[in-house]
Design a protein around this motif. Sequence first.
Motif, short mmCIF file in Angstrom:
data_model
loop_
_atom_site.label_atom_id
_atom_site.label_comp_id
_atom_site.label_asym_id
_atom_site.label_seq_id
_atom_site.Cartn_x
_atom_site.Cartn_y
_atom_site.Cartn_z
N ASP A 1 0.81 -1.21 0.00
CA ASP A 1 0.00 0.00 0.00
C ASP A 1 0.85 1.26 0.00
OD1 ASP A 1 -2.18 -1.64 0.07
OD2 ASP A 1 -2.91 -1.00 2.04
N GLN A 2 1.92 1.25 0.79
CA GLN A 2 2.74 2.46 0.90
C GLN A 2 3.38 2.85 -0.43
OE1 GLN A 2 3.14 -0.31 2.79
NE2 GLN A 2 5.32 -0.73 3.23
N ASP A 3 3.66 1.88 -1.30
CA ASP A 3 4.21 2.21 -2.61
C ASP A 3 3.17 2.88 -3.49
OD1 ASP A 3 6.60 1.15 -1.84
OD2 ASP A 3 6.71 -0.38 -3.40
N TRP A 4 1.93 2.39 -3.43
CA TRP A 4 0.87 3.03 -4.20
C TRP A 4 0.71 4.49 -3.75
CZ3 TRP A 4 -1.82 1.01 -8.29
CH2 TRP A 4 -1.69 -0.38 -8.52
N SER A 5 0.74 4.71 -2.45
CA SER A 5 0.59 6.08 -1.92
C SER A 5 1.78 6.94 -2.30
CB SER A 5 0.43 6.03 -0.40
OG SER A 5 -0.74 5.34 -0.03
N PHE B 1 3.89 6.64 -4.87
CA PHE B 1 3.87 6.97 -6.30
C PHE B 1 2.84 8.05 -6.60
CE2 PHE B 1 6.79 3.68 -6.97
CZ PHE B 1 7.18 3.64 -8.29
N PHE B 2 1.70 7.98 -5.95
CA PHE B 2 0.66 8.98 -6.19
C PHE B 2 1.10 10.36 -5.68
CE2 PHE B 2 -3.46 11.09 -5.73
CZ PHE B 2 -4.06 10.75 -6.93
N GLU B 3 1.73 10.40 -4.53
CA GLU B 3 2.20 11.67 -3.97
C GLU B 3 3.24 12.32 -4.87
OE1 GLU B 3 1.42 13.53 -1.17
OE2 GLU B 3 -0.31 12.22 -0.89
N VAL B 4 4.20 11.53 -5.33
CA VAL B 4 5.29 12.08 -6.16
C VAL B 4 4.79 12.45 -7.54
CG1 VAL B 4 7.55 11.66 -7.18
CG2 VAL B 4 7.04 10.75 -4.90
N ASN B 5 4.14 11.52 -8.21
CA ASN B 5 3.82 11.69 -9.63
C ASN B 5 2.58 12.53 -9.90
OD1 ASN B 5 5.98 9.98 -9.86
ND2 ASN B 5 4.89 8.34 -10.90
N VAL B 6 1.64 12.51 -8.97
CA VAL B 6 0.37 13.21 -9.21
C VAL B 6 0.21 14.44 -8.32
CG1 VAL B 6 -2.15 12.98 -9.29
CG2 VAL B 6 -0.71 11.02 -9.87
N MET B 7 0.32 14.25 -7.01
CA MET B 7 0.02 15.35 -6.10
C MET B 7 1.02 16.50 -6.21
SD MET B 7 -2.86 14.80 -4.84
CE MET B 7 -2.84 16.26 -3.79
N SER B 8 2.25 16.24 -6.61
CA SER B 8 3.20 17.33 -6.81
C SER B 8 2.64 18.31 -7.85
CB SER B 8 4.56 16.80 -7.26
OG SER B 8 4.45 16.06 -8.48
N GLY B 9 2.16 17.79 -8.96
CA GLY B 9 1.59 18.63 -10.01
C GLY B 9 0.28 19.28 -9.60
N HIS C 1 1.40 0.33 -10.82
CA HIS C 1 1.26 1.51 -9.95
C HIS C 1 1.77 2.77 -10.65
CE1 HIS C 1 5.25 0.01 -9.51
NE2 HIS C 1 5.53 0.47 -8.30
N TYR C 2 2.80 2.66 -11.44
CA TYR C 2 3.32 3.78 -12.23
C TYR C 2 2.30 4.19 -13.29
CZ TYR C 2 6.21 6.22 -15.70
OH TYR C 2 6.72 7.13 -16.61
#
Length: 262
Positions: free
Chosen positions: A101-105, A107-115, A151-152
Amino acid sequence: MNIDLSGKTALVTGSTAGIGYAIANGLAGSGAGVVINGRSRDKVDAAVRKLEGTGAKVRGIAADVSTAEGCKALVAALPDVDIIINNAGIFEPKDFFEIPDQDWSRFFEVNVMSGVRLSRAYMKGMLKRNWGRIVFISSESGLNIPVEMIHYGMTKTAQLSVARGLAQLTTGTGVTVNSVLPGPTMSEGVETFVKDLAKQNGQSVDEAAANFVKQHRPSSLLQRFASVDEIANMVVYVASKQASATNGAALRAEGGIVNTIA
């Protein structure tokens, strides 16, 4: 076509190396004042020195854009921009059943939420000034979800949705929001990955790269990895004044991997 971004300030996240640095270099070459970003102060400073050597107008801000605190610190140091390239991202081949689960979270924080966070911070200013460019560096993996890193792929699809939604907020203005979709690209990180593959399989780096494309991206019309500059060329155009009619688009620079006509 003479792309002139003189007087514009461009922020490129994750730009100390790879595609991000190539984009920063391309924007600087078109006259923009460029802000380099990365997590490590040493890497940011090194990239700034390298770009300064080309005569570019450049500064650096070290901030971890994968966190809300890091984005807040970046915006505090750079309150307004004309162009933001949401490039920061991570990838990792991993069997689906071994992705916690922590990897899914993460990846989402880095790749999506940053933008998401940076667009939220900067877009109102662009709309007020009636000019701006927001570009998300997505991937063909957002359309062709790779089984070796689902996940990516999920995060790259999410970026397309965010970018399209933001574009609809720009109706009737001089602001545009687009996505650029690279395919396999020989950045520093990918080069390390390919070298590891070559070592595991007893191949040369060139053989490993060619085999990867044939095995994992067989529909590629390019039949090779793209260079970082080939991706940067597309991004610089999308950020230009000439791209004023390109908005809400998912623009492919993936070598023809996606086998559709639209």
